[in-house]
Design an enzyme around this catalytic site. Structure first.
Site, PDB file in Angstrom:
ATOM      1  N   LYS A 176       0.848  -1.196   0.000  1.00  0.00           N
ATOM      2  CA  LYS A 176       0.000   0.000   0.000  1.00  0.00           C
ATOM      3  C   LYS A 176       0.886   1.250   0.000  1.00  0.00           C
ATOM      4  O   LYS A 176       1.855   1.323   0.770  1.00  0.00           O
ATOM      5  CB  LYS A 176      -0.880  -0.039   1.254  1.00  0.00           C
ATOM      6  CG  LYS A 176      -1.882   1.104   1.357  1.00  0.00           C
ATOM      7  CD  LYS A 176      -2.780   0.903   2.580  1.00  0.00           C
ATOM      8  CE  LYS A 176      -3.821   1.989   2.705  1.00  0.00           C
ATOM      9  NZ  LYS A 176      -4.725   1.738   3.856  1.00  0.00           N
ATOM     10  N   SER A 232      -9.357   2.089   2.445  1.00  0.00           N
ATOM     11  CA  SER A 232      -8.332   2.805   1.725  1.00  0.00           C
ATOM     12  C   SER A 232      -7.308   1.893   1.067  1.00  0.00           C
ATOM     13  O   SER A 232      -6.575   2.336   0.187  1.00  0.00           O
ATOM     14  CB  SER A 232      -7.620   3.772   2.665  1.00  0.00           C
ATOM     15  OG  SER A 232      -6.963   3.069   3.713  1.00  0.00           O
ATOM     16  N   SER A 266     -10.248  -0.226   6.554  1.00  0.00           N
ATOM     17  CA  SER A 266      -9.462  -0.155   5.317  1.00  0.00           C
ATOM     18  C   SER A 266      -8.825  -1.451   4.850  1.00  0.00           C
ATOM     19  O   SER A 266      -8.276  -1.500   3.753  1.00  0.00           O
ATOM     20  CB  SER A 266      -8.391   0.927   5.438  1.00  0.00           C
ATOM     21  OG  SER A 266      -8.984   2.210   5.382  1.00  0.00           O
TER      22      SER A 266
END
Lengths: 473, 473
Positions: free
Chosen positions: A84, A159, A183
């Site tokens: 990420k 996210s 997330s």
């Protein structure tokens, strides 16, 4: 002759499946990398899960790994891991999906978790898309046009958008995510994969963007429970109690079902998934028990306190960015720093102290069951790429610091994946996974959604990426 | 003609004194920087507070700051700030006093707190010495030979060793420190300066080495209470209650004195300081009240729980370094990762949950006083540079997340400084400082130790630095 001939489509393999092949040399890291790159090449224009990926760098590192003698190979030797893009990688830029961090020069340090993964032999593959600083909003730079691989018109969630989409789409076996609200669990559910948020603090956050020091948790997305276990071994995440060697039997097991006070938010997909889960577990001889989270103990305030903490800690965490240039920040982040919600110190302490008490209560409640099942999301992924979805069902477990695993296997009205979350008391992560090794395959097999038809995932109307795309150095 | 003529020795000025002069242009940043560099040049061979300092870079940045028109100057315009070498600075290496981080190439990112300081106009001056990763042990690379400027044979304390020594020795008005046990308060006491550890989480930790996410707190060392207030303004650290404009009056004030269950560790210096403080405050009309921390509430377990958290979280935080090369790590850090103390998850949760309860109790107890005074350290700085001293008296306040300020002013048997710690409930940081603005000058004036004779601090037997010294680029 390449060993890959036995494994013609290594991109399909899970981490647990591929690791023994890599370790023995039966499958070369280079061949696995090439296979994944081919898959990504076919899919990326539609799914757009990656914000940075350098094939030449990947192939070079794969070769370095292949040159390591078998006896010296680490426990994750050759495992491709997506990262990420709020986690520092010394050889790839970290852009946080923020206009403040547009530089393509890598910050020359690895996050502590990346150091651990590299030392275990992992192949750090590329950076996956995120919302801006992993906050609830779309990025202001890349715009995060990542699509759900199962329906390109729907969100992959956030996210950890790219991590969820890439793992769900077989572009990578494992990807790192972080969770402050929902997330990890949310994109795992939307993309039909496992997503694990361990107990708070299980994995170092050094080198990961900070939003809430009380909530931020690093975790993983992957396609099997065993994958999570392999990674937790490397991070030394252990319970006090040893885990039995034999598989967990559902006969006589007590599985709690916590609809929680958020249940009115559940749509038909999640309602059906919960019913189906009860039915499947009962059929295996388990007792399904409703778990009450008593209002008088404060569980009904969990979302309020979660939100207070997000605002109060966001005020501190984003100060440096705010002072640098408010115009380059999402207005919500500006709002945290300016304390637009008027969160007082009294509110902040009430949230801290009430949540601390609630954690103890939760551990007691959850200890009465072998596992607790609860919704991951209101329903299948909604249409549109702007909104990454609702975190209502996830926030409580993040706030309780409890380990939480999204288990895929159910389907919504449109045939898109729906997962359910397995939760446990704090630091019973390995116990949770042990039980989930039995429950996961059951849900995947009989829940109604199967990821088998991966080759047939349609690629519709590919849209050219609006901003910086992949590096093809 | 240079404006500096009015301020012939600007190195002597506190932040609060120098800021208006810099802002108005009455004193040029360049002249202040040169003055400090001269002071450092005279003293560094003995005190060795800096691990990285580039005069040419400082002078260049000072000139850039001087070129900013007065109206555009930030609230900390031109303020020289030393930075503990576990905090990322994009233009100076960060070495953590670890053999794993010997590189002289800066990690090209600023910690969030450094971004905020730069945006406010601060002049990031250089990196100050630390123990290895700010743990309790000496570094394994630079060996941290930093000396106490008031007696070169004594320790300046740790882990913010260089920050304490440099501020106490007038080499810099302000320096950043971090505290996990007593790493700000202790060096502040040993070096005769103010040291402030705000409420946990007041300042972003992003970009600061992580040891304990439950305890690590960023703070400051400086030479006046107003200095702390100026810096907290920039970091938006505010109480709920507004702070009165008029100075705090001690007449009728209730000042608590908490000897704590660690009192047997107090030596004659600290015993005398506590007695003197009571006497001085009473003379001003304050009521001095003994504050009991009842054993049945768990305060007597505070050190045990603190130690449990250090061990349990150190196990996670140092994993990356451990996996990289155990031989390059201090054996204590290796011990954390290997869990040599056999801290169980049960122990960890007991510590988390008990401390969470204790924080609420502490806030209630402390709210009954205008301020609580407690020892900072057992006594004046001990002889020898190997041991950076005892954190017994500091750990509880770190664990309670309470704001804590070392106030200097007392003297030990050998004439070395001894401070006392002012503590308050969580998020009463500004209130604490408001009261301390009255108490600090009182202790400094009548406590028995004065830092006036700074020019006469003897430089004895300068020893050449054993490893990489200052950069003089």
């Amino acid at each position: 002759m390449s060993a890959v001939s036995d494994h013609e489509e290594p991109w399909k393999l899970t981490a647990a499946e591929v690791l023994p092949l890599l370790r023995s040399g039966e499958l070369k890291v280079l061949d696995l990398a090439k296979s994944l790159l081919t898959r990504i090449h076919q899919r990326d224009e539609s799914v757009k899960a990656w914000v940075w990926l350098s094939p030449s760098q990947i192939l070079q590192q794969a070769q370095v790994l292949d040159d390591i003698p078998s006896a010296q190979r680490g426990p994750l030797h050759g495992l491709p891991v997506g990262v990420k893009d709020i986690i520092l990688t010394k050889d790839m830029p970290t852009q946080y999906n923020s206009k403040l961090y547009q530089s393509e020069t890598p910050i020359n340090a690895d996050a502590n978790c990346i150091i651990t993964l590299r030392q275990a032999g992992a192949l750090i593959f590329g950076k996956t898309t995120t919302t801006e600083f992993a906050s609830s909003k779309q990025g202001n730079w890349h715009q995060n046009h990542t699509a759900n691989p199962h329906d390109l018109e729907r969100t992959p969630g956030g996210s950890s958008s790219g991590s969820g989409a890439a793992v769900g789409d077989f572009q990578i076996p494992v990807a790192l995510g972080t969770q402050t609200g929902g997330s990890i669990i949310r994109p795992a559910s939307f993309n039909g994969c496992y997503g694990f948020k361990p107990t708070w603090g299980s994995i170092s956050r050094e080198g990961i963007a900070q939003w809430s020091w009380t909530l931020d948790t690093c975790g993983f997305l992957c396609r099997s429970v065993e994958d999570v276990e392999r990674i937790l071994d490397v991070f030394q995440v252990m319970d006090d109690e040893p885990i039995p060697k034999e598989p967990f039997s559902l006969k006589g097991a007590v599985i709690g079902f916590a609809k929680t006070h958020n249940w009115p938010a559940a749509g038909p997909g999640t309602e059906k998934a919960m019913e189906k889960a009860v039915e499947l577990l009962k059929k295996q001889g388990a007792r399904a028990e409703a778990v009450d989270l008593p209002e008088d103990m404060g569980f009904d305030n969990a979302l309020k306190w979660h939100n207070t903490v997000l605002n109060a800690e966001g005020k501190t965490s984003f100060l440096g960015q705010y002072r640098t240039d408010t115009k380059l920040l999402h207005d919500d982040i500006v709002g945290y720093v300016e304390n637009r919600k008027n969160v007082s110190r009294k509110d902040q302490l009430e949230a801290y102290d009430s949540c601390a008490r609630l954690r103890v209560t939760w551990d007691e409640i959850a200890s009465k069951c072998d596992l607790v099942i609860t919704p991951s999301i209101p329903d299948e992924a909604p249409k549109g790429l702007e909104n990454t979805g609702n975190m209502t069902f996830c926030s409580m477990w993040t706030m309780l610091h409890a380990p939480a695993l999204n288990i895929p296997g159910f389907a919504g009205e449109n045939g898109l994946p729906i997962g359910l979350t397995a939760v446990a008391p704090r630091f019973r992560d390995r116990h949770l996974l042990h039980v989930a090794r039995t429950i996961g395959p059951l849900f995947e097999k009989e829940g109604g959604w199967q990821r088998k038809n991966v080759e047939s995932i349609p690629i519709r109307q590919p849209v050219r990426r609006s901003s910086t795309g992949l590096r093809s150095t």
